[in-house]
Design an enzyme around this catalytic site. Structure first.
Site, PDB file in Angstrom:
ATOM      1  N   CYS A 116       0.824  -1.314   0.056  1.00  0.00           N
ATOM      2  CA  CYS A 116      -0.075   0.018  -0.095  1.00  0.00           C
ATOM      3  C   CYS A 116       0.809   1.157   0.091  1.00  0.00           C
ATOM      4  O   CYS A 116       0.770   2.358  -0.821  1.00  0.00           O
ATOM      5  CB  CYS A 116      -1.059   0.139   1.174  1.00  0.00           C
ATOM      6  SG  CYS A 116      -1.966   1.582   1.433  1.00  0.00           S
ATOM      7  N   GLU A 159      -4.734  -5.509  -2.568  1.00  0.00           N
ATOM      8  CA  GLU A 159      -4.843  -4.344  -3.113  1.00  0.00           C
ATOM      9  C   GLU A 159      -5.873  -4.430  -4.440  1.00  0.00           C
ATOM     10  O   GLU A 159      -6.487  -3.389  -4.873  1.00  0.00           O
ATOM     11  CB  GLU A 159      -3.715  -3.747  -3.231  1.00  0.00           C
ATOM     12  CG  GLU A 159      -2.758  -3.410  -2.200  1.00  0.00           C
ATOM     13  CD  GLU A 159      -3.286  -1.875  -1.702  1.00  0.00           C
ATOM     14  OE1 GLU A 159      -4.186  -1.173  -2.450  1.00  0.00           O
ATOM     15  OE2 GLU A 159      -2.647  -1.281  -0.727  1.00  0.00           O
TER      16      GLU A 159
END
Length: 225
Positions: free
Chosen positions: A139, A213
């Site tokens: 991230c 993600e």
């Protein structure tokens, strides 16, 4: 095992198929050219606000698990960036649609949000500090790579692009510093002594976080289901 690259780059290369699908997702391309539907972005932004709350908790856990003041301060700086810089962006953007910070906090969590954040916290609870930071790093550094790549595209930072402010935030010098510190932190924790078995386990964590993600972007395209 070759040690000529930083741990982040080695992990990225080991999971390059998933990493490429993450940073070049259709949601990301829509941010760059402005074609992403506003409803998708608004849904994503509200969920990402909730996501950042849990990530701030994960960095608080990193402070607890740290053995040195340097590691505590490093994790604390990233936590502050999440709480102040990133969440502040979300609040500013949502305010334009009449959505307050209180409204954001009351947003029900989507399945993709719960899956990702709980995975990171679980890895952090059961593993060591390096395990936790490997789960967090897709991230942190991924958004820098995305922001930098999008900012280089013609028109991406033009005010005519409704997502120019998001791109500007994640391609900024301040966010670059956050990403670089995250990469340096991995190298410091690994200290160049990883065994093949340890690297394989870290790759598993990294790959799974990267796949989550991808699911998070896809949630934005699909909206709530």
């Amino acid at each position: 095992m070759a040690q000529d690259r930083g741990l982040f780059e080695r992990l990225k290369q080991a999971a390059l198929d998933d990493w490429s699908a993450y940073i070049d997702h259709a949601f990301v391309r829509g941010l760059g050219d402005g074609s992403l539907p506003e409803a998708s972005f608004r849904h994503y932004l509200a969920q990402d606000y909730l996501f950042l709350i849990h990530f701030a908790r994960a960095y608080a856990l990193a402070v607890y698990k740290s053995r040195t003041l340097a590691d505590m301060r490093s994790a604390g700086r990233t936590m502050a960036a999440l709480l102040d810089m990133e969440m502040g962006l979300h609040v500013r953007l949502c305010a334009r649609w009449g959505v307050s910070e209180a409204d954001l906090e009351k947003t029900p969590e989507a399945s993709a949000t719960m899956a990702y954040t709980r995975y990171v916290l679980e890895e952090g609870m059961r593993g060591d500090l390096l395990d936790l930071h490997v789960a967090l790093v897709p991230c942190v550094i991924g958004y820098w790579e995305i922001g930098k790549a999008l900012a280089a595209r013609p028109g991406a930072l033009d005010p005519a692009n409704p997502y120019h402010e998001w791109i500007a935030e994640y391609s900024s010098p301040d966010y670059r510093q956050v990403a670089e510190e995250a990469a340096d932190r991995l190298d410091r924790l690994a200290d160049g002594t990883l065994s093949e078995a340890r690297f394989a386990d870290l790759t598993r964590i990294f790959r799974q976080a990267t796949r989550l993600e991808i699911d998070f972007w896809q949630m934005g395209l699909d909206l709530a289901r």
